[in-house]
Design a protein around this motif. Structure first.
Motif, PDB file in Angstrom:
ATOM      1  N   MET A 105       8.011 -18.387 -18.505  1.00 17.89           N
ATOM      2  CA  MET A 105       9.184 -18.710 -19.336  1.00 17.89           C
ATOM      3  C   MET A 105       9.775 -17.446 -19.958  1.00 17.89           C
ATOM      4  SD  MET A 105       7.575 -22.182 -21.064  1.00 17.89           S
ATOM      5  CE  MET A 105       8.938 -22.681 -22.102  1.00 17.89           C
ATOM      6  N   LEU A 163      12.043 -24.014 -24.310  1.00 20.74           N
ATOM      7  CA  LEU A 163      11.362 -25.201 -24.841  1.00 20.74           C
ATOM      8  C   LEU A 163      10.528 -25.861 -23.753  1.00 20.74           C
ATOM      9  CD1 LEU A 163      11.180 -27.285 -27.205  1.00 20.74           C
ATOM     10  CD2 LEU A 163      13.222 -28.359 -26.273  1.00 20.74           C
ATOM     11  N   ARG A 164       9.262 -26.181 -24.063  1.00 19.77           N
ATOM     12  CA  ARG A 164       8.442 -26.924 -23.101  1.00 19.77           C
ATOM     13  C   ARG A 164       8.978 -28.345 -22.948  1.00 19.77           C
ATOM     14  NH1 ARG A 164       3.104 -25.135 -21.723  1.00 19.77           N
ATOM     15  NH2 ARG A 164       2.890 -22.946 -22.301  1.00 19.77           N
ATOM     16  N   GLN A 165       8.914 -28.841 -21.731  1.00 18.15           N
ATOM     17  CA  GLN A 165       9.559 -30.108 -21.387  1.00 18.15           C
ATOM     18  C   GLN A 165       8.551 -31.253 -21.405  1.00 18.15           C
ATOM     19  OE1 GLN A 165      11.820 -29.568 -17.847  1.00 18.15           O
ATOM     20  NE2 GLN A 165      12.597 -31.675 -17.743  1.00 18.15           N
ATOM     21  N   THR A 167       9.728 -33.876 -26.403  1.00 21.55           N
ATOM     22  CA  THR A 167      10.712 -32.837 -26.735  1.00 21.55           C
ATOM     23  C   THR A 167      12.092 -33.114 -26.125  1.00 21.55           C
ATOM     24  OG1 THR A 167       9.966 -31.532 -24.830  1.00 21.55           O
ATOM     25  CG2 THR A 167       8.961 -31.019 -26.969  1.00 21.55           C
ATOM     26  N   PHE A 168      12.130 -33.667 -24.917  1.00 19.31           N
ATOM     27  CA  PHE A 168      13.401 -33.977 -24.255  1.00 19.31           C
ATOM     28  C   PHE A 168      13.714 -35.449 -24.514  1.00 19.31           C
ATOM     29  CE2 PHE A 168      14.668 -30.592 -21.048  1.00 19.31           C
ATOM     30  CZ  PHE A 168      13.974 -29.589 -21.695  1.00 19.31           C
ATOM     31  N   THR A 225      12.339 -24.193 -19.340  1.00 21.60           N
ATOM     32  CA  THR A 225      11.171 -24.994 -19.687  1.00 21.60           C
ATOM     33  C   THR A 225       9.965 -24.532 -18.876  1.00 21.60           C
ATOM     34  OG1 THR A 225      11.150 -26.785 -18.050  1.00 21.60           O
ATOM     35  CG2 THR A 225      12.813 -26.925 -19.788  1.00 21.60           C
ATOM     36  N   ASP A 226       8.848 -25.210 -19.079  1.00 21.71           N
ATOM     37  CA  ASP A 226       7.642 -24.894 -18.309  1.00 21.71           C
ATOM     38  C   ASP A 226       7.730 -25.453 -16.890  1.00 21.71           C
ATOM     39  OD1 ASP A 226       7.673 -27.332 -19.668  1.00 21.71           O
ATOM     40  OD2 ASP A 226       5.514 -27.583 -19.483  1.00 21.71           O
ATOM     41  N   THR A 230      11.261 -36.130 -19.008  1.00 18.83           N
ATOM     42  CA  THR A 230      12.569 -36.160 -19.651  1.00 18.83           C
ATOM     43  C   THR A 230      12.844 -37.561 -20.179  1.00 18.83           C
ATOM     44  OG1 THR A 230      13.328 -34.468 -18.101  1.00 18.83           O
ATOM     45  CG2 THR A 230      15.030 -35.677 -19.298  1.00 18.83           C
TER      46      THR A 230
END
Lengths: 258, 284
Positions: free
Chosen positions: A20, A155-157, A161-162, A196-197, A228
């Protein structure tokens, strides 16, 4: 081995954070004036300065302008940032004369939650008055988002978070999409990339909705969709992210070493 | 030198229960000694103001000094959450905490307006966010010249502003250098001002960049290492291990209460507290 030979060698042993960070670094152009915070953004900007973008200008919200630390600092107020800066100014000055006046090309942002238009929450999870999780709050983000020429979000997904709907809008991205950001009267073009990751997302040129453009080596579309919280748009010509080169990885580990 | 006193006397004289108090210092020069003395003298019902309420305000909130907090970012930098701050917001322990939140830019404009004697300041900010829905001190106004919509934020005028600096000269003027944050604005916006310094010098170090004249300062107290565990440029580095250790100390009410009792309430002053930390480090 020559430097060129190292550069073309693809690394196989690297962490998700390193991947990332390297993508965030590649996204910066030489000469960009970059407003950075601690963590991946700071490391990425310092990596860019050591590799493909030696003339990138680093500005930290603690008021250090054009600072050249030998290592990525531990805090935005690290003494080395002040010692190696061309100028050290006050916090009111950094936000007014430098950010608000439009002297920043790229701002980095992170968040606890992001929605499909790149709006961000760093304030609360749950109800504002009775939060499930109280987060740190706004910091510099709301004005970085509207003062910088564009923003880069790291941002990690995951479905945490999403999210389909933010619990709280701390920072505006593309607002409700389809050009509604510009109608707010804000400057800057908003989030241009979300790293994202799992992959890389960019806003659709018409709807501004974040679209999966690239997958990191070994990751799948199914994983991205499952991580997501809304029906994820996927580019018709999905690419694979170029893995870190040995040169990038070596430079990154030098910058990160403490 | 008429404004030079002890920190104990400065806090006793100038901080009263219910005051609005700003302790500033942006990652650098954080006035920990003054915060500890406020806890030691058990001030109550303070409305605390600070852009980045980090460990210092976690200690003051957990110790029961605060009923309100005006801020823009609350966390333990590089470590994680502030557990005492979160418990006060989440469940009202040890007291309910009324919060008023802004962005960093908003706080800096509020201090600047306060220091300038204006009722409010203007900025391009907060557009498209929920912050304005929860914070009454932000309004939208129209530029009288261009019609552009702008954010207006109310001036901040604390009863007391507190900062730490490298040096005072023998006349009681204060000088500092390095990352300067919003300290000058916080002092000039406040009705009364307290400064702790590392030392008193005959004449300022050539590195001094910001000078506050003695006659705008109510009290100046010499407190060596008074910003520990934050740092003082040219004197000592940040104690990163303390910030990491704070996460564990502050997580549990009883552990925290025990720490405050032994390190603050039962110590005479900040030098006594530092001596205790140094001796516990020596044992490790």
């Amino acid at each position: 081995m020559t430097a060129e030979a190292i550069n073309t060698t693809t690394a196989t042993d690297y962490t998700t954070d390193e991947m990332m960070t390297i993508i965030a670094s590649r996204d910066l152009n030489n000469g960009d004036v970059v407003f950075v915070g601690i963590g991946i953004p700071s490391t990425a900007a310092n990596l860019a300065r050591r590799t493909h973008a030696p003339d990138v200008v680093l500005i930290y919200e603690s008021g250090t302008i054009d600072t050249k630390p030998t290592r990525a600092p531990l805090s935005i107020g690290d003494g080395e940032l002040a010692e190696t800066a061309v100028a050290v100014v006050s916090v009111p000055e950094i936000f007014a004369y430098w950010l608000q006046a439009g002297r920043i090309d790229v701002g980095f942002l992170g968040a606890a939650q992001l929605d499909r238009h790149g709006n961000l929450n760093t304030t609360v999870i749950g109800d504002y008055d009775h939060p499930r999780v109280r987060l740190p709050g706004a910091g510099g983000a709301p004005e970085i988002a509207i003062g910088a020429g564009r923003t880069s979000i790291v941002l990690r997904q995951s479905t945490r978070t999403f999210v389909d709907k933010l619990d709280y809008v701390t920072t505006v991205g593309h607002h409700h999409g389809s050009g509604s950001r510009a109608a707010l009267g804000v400057r800057g073009s908003g989030p241009s990339i979300v790293i994202t990751d799992i992959g890389i997302l960019r806003p659709d040129p018409v709807t501004d909705e974040l679209t999966l453009m690239s997958l990191h080596p070994g990751r799948t579309v199914e994983e991205a969709i499952a991580a997501t919280g809304w029906p994820l748009k996927v580019a018709s010509e999905l690419t694979t992210t170029q893995a870190p080169s040995e040169l990038e990885l070596t430079a990154l580990r030098e910058v990160s070493a403490r | 030198m008429k404004n030079i006193t002890t920190l104990t006397d400065a806090i006793a004289e100038h901080i009263h229960d219910g005051d609005t108090v700003a302790l500033e210092g942006f990652t650098h020069l954080i006035p920990f000694a003054a915060g500890h003395e406020i806890i030691r003298q058990q001030r109550r019902d303070l409305r605390l103001v600070r852009m980045t309420p980090d460990v210092i305000y976690d200690q003051m909130i957990g110790a029961g000094c605060a009923r309100g907090l005006i801020f823009s970012w609350g966390g333990n930098p590089g470590v994680g959450s502030l557990h005492r701050f979160r418990e006060a917001v989440d469940v009202g322990y040890p007291h309910p905490l009324a919060i008023e939140e802004h962005s960093h830019a908003g706080m800096s404009v509020r201090y600047t307006a306060g220091a300038s004697g204006l009722p409010f300041g203007t900025m391009r900010g907060y557009l498209g966010t929920d912050i304005t829905k929860h914070t009454a001190t932000i309004r939208t106004i129209e530029c009288p010249f261009t019609g552009e919509p702008l954010a207006a934020v109310a001036a901040l005028n604390p009863d007391v502003g507190i900062i730490h600096a490298q040096q005072a000269d023998k006349d009681g003027n204060v000088g500092f250098w390095g990352i300067q944050g919003v300290q000058k604005e916080a002092i000039l916006a406040s009705t009364r001002a307290i400064v702790t310094v590392e030392e008193v010098v005959d004449s300022f170090d050539s590195r001094v960049r910001v000078v506050l004249p003695s006659w705008v300062l109510s009290a100046v107290a010499v407190v060596p290492r008074g910003a520990h565990p934050s740092y003082t440029h040219g004197y000592y580095d940040r104690d990163n291990a303390y910030y990491r250790a704070w996460d564990e100390i502050s997580r549990d009410r009883a552990t925290f209460a025990d720490w405050v009792r032994t390190h603050i309430l039962e110590t005479r002053d900040f030098a006594d507290h530092l001596a205790m930390l140094d001796s516990s480090m020596a044992q490790v």
